[in-house]
Design an enzyme around this catalytic site. Structure first.
Site, short mmCIF file in Angstrom:
data_model
loop_
_atom_site.label_atom_id
_atom_site.label_comp_id
_atom_site.label_asym_id
_atom_site.label_seq_id
_atom_site.Cartn_x
_atom_site.Cartn_y
_atom_site.Cartn_z
N ASP A 33 0.86 -1.18 0.00
CA ASP A 33 0.00 0.00 0.00
C ASP A 33 0.89 1.24 0.00
O ASP A 33 1.91 1.26 0.70
CB ASP A 33 -0.90 -0.01 1.24
CG ASP A 33 -2.01 1.01 1.17
OD1 ASP A 33 -1.69 2.22 1.19
OD2 ASP A 33 -3.18 0.61 1.11
N ILE A 34 0.53 2.26 -0.78
CA ILE A 34 1.38 3.45 -0.85
C ILE A 34 1.28 4.31 0.41
O ILE A 34 2.13 5.16 0.64
CB ILE A 34 1.09 4.31 -2.11
CG1 ILE A 34 -0.35 4.79 -2.13
CG2 ILE A 34 1.46 3.57 -3.36
CD1 ILE A 34 -0.64 5.84 -3.20
N HIS A 102 -10.19 -4.56 -3.75
CA HIS A 102 -8.86 -4.77 -3.18
C HIS A 102 -8.99 -5.06 -1.69
O HIS A 102 -9.72 -4.39 -0.97
CB HIS A 102 -7.92 -3.58 -3.42
CG HIS A 102 -8.41 -2.26 -2.94
ND1 HIS A 102 -9.42 -1.55 -3.58
CD2 HIS A 102 -8.04 -1.50 -1.89
CE1 HIS A 102 -9.63 -0.41 -2.94
NE2 HIS A 102 -8.82 -0.36 -1.90
N LEU A 103 -8.29 -6.10 -1.27
CA LEU A 103 -8.27 -6.54 0.12
C LEU A 103 -7.07 -5.91 0.81
O LEU A 103 -5.93 -6.07 0.35
CB LEU A 103 -8.18 -8.06 0.20
CG LEU A 103 -8.08 -8.66 1.60
CD1 LEU A 103 -9.41 -8.54 2.33
CD2 LEU A 103 -7.64 -10.12 1.53
N HIS A 104 -7.32 -5.20 1.90
CA HIS A 104 -6.23 -4.68 2.73
C HIS A 104 -5.75 -5.78 3.66
O HIS A 104 -6.57 -6.45 4.30
CB HIS A 104 -6.71 -3.49 3.57
CG HIS A 104 -6.95 -2.25 2.77
ND1 HIS A 104 -5.99 -1.29 2.60
CD2 HIS A 104 -8.05 -1.83 2.10
CE1 HIS A 104 -6.48 -0.32 1.86
NE2 HIS A 104 -7.73 -0.62 1.54
#
Length: 129
Positions: A33-34, A102-104
């Site tokens: 993740d950015i 999208h899965l964190h």
């Protein structure tokens, strides 16, 4: 494929600034993740463009399970083994910044900072686990 979707472009390796992490599933990609909310913060994303988590149906359960397995495998490959201290989930619209599923994957969950504890709060109005 949606050329305007940054996650579609990342999945096709069209975004040179984003390194893909090794992934055992050819239908999924994983990358950092950015704006990490934890020491380990990865996103697991289907290669095929899919809407946000509100578009998920019963037939998508195997996909979500595979996304979780990829998340766990990436954590383990990055020397994180305490899978009881992991938070995984989706931001609920309108609180998702990218309209591509999208899965964190965040770990250790016990080390989430103050804002991250709010932003990735378990089963809140804006984040579902």
């Amino acid at each position: 494929y949606d050329g305007k979707c940054v996650f579609c472009r990342i999945a096709r390796r069209e975004e040179p600034g984003t390194a893909l992490l090794p992934c055992e599933d050819e239908d999924l990609v994983c990358f950092r993740d950015i704006k990490p909310g934890a020491p380990h913060h990865y996103l697991v994303v289907p290669v095929k463009h899919m809407g946000n988590c509100k578009t998920l149906k019963t037939e998508h359960i195997p996909l979500v399970k595979r996304m979780m397995e990829v998340g766990k495998a990436v954590l383990q490959k990055n020397n994180f083994s305490d899978l009881s201290d992991v938070r995984m989930g989706f931001h609920w619209p309108p609180f998702c910044s990218i309209a591509h599923l999208h899965l964190h994957v965040l770990a250790p969950a016990s080390q989430l900072g103050f804002l991250s504890r709010i932003y990735y709060r378990i089963n809140s109005y804006w984040f579902i686990t």
